[in-house]
Write a protein that holds these residues in place. Structure first.
Motif, short mmCIF file in Angstrom:
data_model
loop_
_atom_site.label_atom_id
_atom_site.label_comp_id
_atom_site.label_asym_id
_atom_site.label_seq_id
_atom_site.Cartn_x
_atom_site.Cartn_y
_atom_site.Cartn_z
N ASN A 4 62.23 4.92 107.98
CA ASN A 4 62.80 3.60 107.76
C ASN A 4 63.54 3.37 109.03
OD1 ASN A 4 61.81 3.12 105.22
ND2 ASN A 4 63.49 4.00 104.07
N TRP A 5 64.60 4.21 109.48
CA TRP A 5 65.26 3.77 110.61
C TRP A 5 64.71 3.67 112.07
CZ3 TRP A 5 66.01 6.16 115.20
CH2 TRP A 5 65.84 7.79 115.21
N LYS A 6 63.57 4.41 112.13
CA LYS A 6 62.62 4.45 113.11
C LYS A 6 61.79 3.11 113.41
CE LYS A 6 62.42 9.25 114.35
NZ LYS A 6 61.64 10.32 114.77
N ILE A 7 60.96 2.85 112.26
CA ILE A 7 60.49 1.54 112.26
C ILE A 7 61.07 0.40 112.29
CG2 ILE A 7 60.08 1.11 109.76
CD1 ILE A 7 57.19 0.84 112.12
N LYS A 8 62.41 0.34 111.64
CA LYS A 8 63.39 -0.70 111.82
C LYS A 8 63.78 -0.98 113.32
CE LYS A 8 67.51 -2.60 110.12
NZ LYS A 8 68.67 -2.58 109.55
N LYS A 9 63.97 0.15 113.93
CA LYS A 9 64.54 0.04 115.36
C LYS A 9 63.47 -0.62 116.18
CE LYS A 9 66.88 2.86 119.02
NZ LYS A 9 67.54 4.15 119.37
N ILE A 10 62.14 0.15 115.99
CA ILE A 10 61.00 -0.13 116.97
C ILE A 10 60.55 -1.58 116.73
CG2 ILE A 10 58.55 0.03 117.46
CD1 ILE A 10 59.28 3.22 117.20
N THR A 11 60.52 -1.94 115.40
CA THR A 11 60.14 -3.47 115.02
C THR A 11 61.05 -4.45 115.74
OG1 THR A 11 59.32 -2.63 112.97
CG2 THR A 11 59.49 -5.05 113.45
N GLU A 12 62.53 -3.75 115.69
CA GLU A 12 63.43 -4.93 116.35
C GLU A 12 63.13 -5.23 117.87
OE1 GLU A 12 68.31 -4.97 117.15
OE2 GLU A 12 67.44 -3.51 116.02
N ALA A 13 62.77 -3.99 118.37
CA ALA A 13 62.41 -4.18 119.90
C ALA A 13 61.26 -4.95 120.22
CB ALA A 13 62.23 -2.73 120.48
N VAL A 14 60.40 -4.85 119.53
CA VAL A 14 58.99 -5.64 119.56
C VAL A 14 59.20 -6.96 119.13
CG1 VAL A 14 56.73 -6.05 118.97
CG2 VAL A 14 57.33 -3.61 118.99
N GLN A 15 60.09 -7.53 118.23
CA GLN A 15 60.48 -8.64 117.85
C GLN A 15 61.09 -9.46 118.98
OE1 GLN A 15 61.87 -8.49 113.95
NE2 GLN A 15 59.91 -8.69 113.10
N ALA A 16 62.08 -8.57 119.51
CA ALA A 16 63.14 -9.17 120.65
C ALA A 16 62.27 -9.70 121.87
CB ALA A 16 64.03 -8.14 121.06
N THR A 17 61.22 -9.01 121.94
CA THR A 17 60.17 -9.59 123.19
C THR A 17 59.10 -10.38 122.74
OG1 THR A 17 59.03 -7.58 123.21
CG2 THR A 17 60.95 -7.50 124.50
N HIS A 18 59.17 -10.75 121.66
CA HIS A 18 57.90 -11.53 121.02
C HIS A 18 57.25 -12.58 121.96
CE1 HIS A 18 55.56 -12.89 117.28
NE2 HIS A 18 55.79 -14.10 118.13
N GLY A 19 55.96 -12.31 121.82
CA GLY A 19 55.19 -13.51 122.80
C GLY A 19 55.26 -13.23 124.40
N GLN A 20 56.14 -12.39 124.75
CA GLN A 20 56.24 -12.14 126.29
C GLN A 20 55.28 -11.23 126.81
OE1 GLN A 20 60.45 -10.98 126.61
NE2 GLN A 20 61.14 -12.85 125.83
N ILE A 21 54.97 -11.29 127.87
CA ILE A 21 54.08 -10.49 128.76
C ILE A 21 54.70 -10.50 130.12
CG2 ILE A 21 51.99 -10.55 127.62
CD1 ILE A 21 50.94 -12.58 129.46
N LEU A 22 54.40 -9.50 131.13
CA LEU A 22 54.72 -9.34 132.38
C LEU A 22 53.45 -9.92 133.28
CD1 LEU A 22 55.95 -5.87 132.42
CD2 LEU A 22 57.38 -7.77 132.64
N THR A 23 54.07 -11.00 134.19
CA THR A 23 52.89 -11.42 134.93
C THR A 23 53.37 -11.40 136.67
OG1 THR A 23 54.16 -13.86 134.90
CG2 THR A 23 52.24 -13.03 133.31
N TYR A 24 52.57 -11.54 137.47
CA TYR A 24 52.67 -11.61 138.92
C TYR A 24 51.47 -12.72 139.54
CZ TYR A 24 53.17 -10.32 143.77
OH TYR A 24 53.41 -10.21 145.21
N ASN A 25 52.14 -13.63 140.02
CA ASN A 25 51.34 -15.03 140.41
C ASN A 25 50.44 -15.59 139.08
OD1 ASN A 25 52.27 -14.82 143.26
ND2 ASN A 25 50.43 -13.75 143.79
#
Length: 341
Positions: A149-170
């Motif tokens: 419970n606590w592990k999936i909650k923490k990891i899901t929070e991290a993923v949702q905090a970066t939702h739709g974001q990726i790293l780009t160069y040029n």
């Protein structure tokens, strides 16, 4: 009075029509759907509901190696499964966010390039280290047990905090490589692979010294050492010399009794943790010591955790390990995937 009745009826009829006209005008438009691509995360049992719904139409075709079948997984659910498999939930939240960015960037780039090398038809990736390790929710429940419970909650929070974001160069998704632990420095991409990427350059990573994987020691017989490397040790007791080192302070080239070998070749043939190695002969044995764990290119996971402990944000972490990159929206790239379908 009889003459008034038709007038009253007419007025009543016009009044009803006036009331109905707005409704008749609105109804044809009320079921229109806008053309915006949507994306979202599958709700996890113990995670907060994400208000964003972008991306539910984008699925990752994952070849499940044990079941030997392809499973179609919503993008954000896939990212949760990768972060859970690739980085300990005990790590700092900002480090987990950085890992989420690398995982999402990796799969988006792979999907838009469509390079299904060594994969069954229809698959984008495997669930192994060949690409990114992925665990399903059921697998995580078995693996984590009472800590689920606590592990999936923490990891899901991290993923949702970066939702739709990726790293780009040029304005292009980067090669978001990562590894466990550096030797104190990351590596230039061309020092380990053939291709040189301007954002994959050697940077200091002193936080890795606190990693339990920073040092490793391996002992093997002289006969095994000679057999695996295809060499014959000199009778004077020497076991070779390092000819050159990489920008990341790892062994680039070593010479053993006249035979030259690349550091990566030695690592792979001897199954070493990294290419920063030293060794010494003790009787009929070779004692090999390595610093770091992994190829050393890109984001160091233990380094990221060390940075997070010092109060650095996930943006600061990724921009340290990937030089000159931007954090961008994945929407335009995901739209291309949807169009291809």
């Amino acid at each position: 009075m009889k003459r008034v009745k038709p007038f009253i009826v007419l007025v009543s009829f016009l009044f009803v029509i006036i009331l109905l006209i707005p409704t008749l005008l609105v109804v044809p438009f009320s079921e229109k759907v806008d053309g915006k691509l949507s994306e979202g995360t599958q709700q996890q049992p113990s995670a907060k509901t994400n208000s964003k719904n972008e991306g539910t139409s984008v699925e990752v075709a994952v070849y499940r190696s044990k079941e030997k079948k392809i499973e179609h997984i919503p993008l954000e659910e896939y990212v949760i499964g990768v972060v859970a498999a690739e980085m300990p939930a005990e790590f700092e939240l900002e480090a987990l966010k950085a890992q989420a960015l690398t995982a999402r960037t990796y799969i988006v780039k792979r999907m838009i390039n469509n390079e299904p090398i060594s994969l069954p038809k229809g698959a984008n990736v495997t669930d192994t280290i060949m690409h990114q390790v992925y665990y399903s929710d059921e697998e995580l429940k078995r693996l984590w047990g009472a800590d689920y419970n606590w592990k999936i909650k923490k990891i899901t929070e991290a993923v949702q905090a970066t939702h739709g974001q990726i790293l780009t160069y040029n304005n292009v998704p980067i090669e978001a490589s990562f590894f466990s632990t550096s030797n104190g420095f990351t590596e230039n991409s061309e020092a380990y692979w053939e291709n040189a990427f301007p954002y994959l350059k050697s940077v200091p990573s002193p936080w890795d010294e606190q990693s339990p994987k920073f040092y490793d020691r391996k002992v093997m017989s002289v006969a095994e050492f000679e057999q695996k490397l295809g060499v014959k040790l000199s009778k004077d007791g020497s076991v070779g010399v390092v000819l050159s080192r990489t920008p990341g302070k790892r062994v680039e080239m070593v010479e053993i009794n006249g035979k030259k070998l690349k550091g990566r070749e030695v690592r792979e043939k001897l199954d070493l943790k990294s290419t920063d190695f030293t060794w010494v002969r003790k009787g009929d044995e070779i004692v090999i010591t390595t610093k770091g764990y992994g190829h050393g290119v890109g984001l160091s996971q233990y380094g990221a955790n060390g940075m997070a402990k010092e109060g650095k944000t996930y943006e600061q972490i990724v921009k340290h390990y990937y030089q000159g990159v931007n954090i961008s929206s994945a929407t335009a790239f995901l739209n291309k995937l949807t169009v291809k379908k």
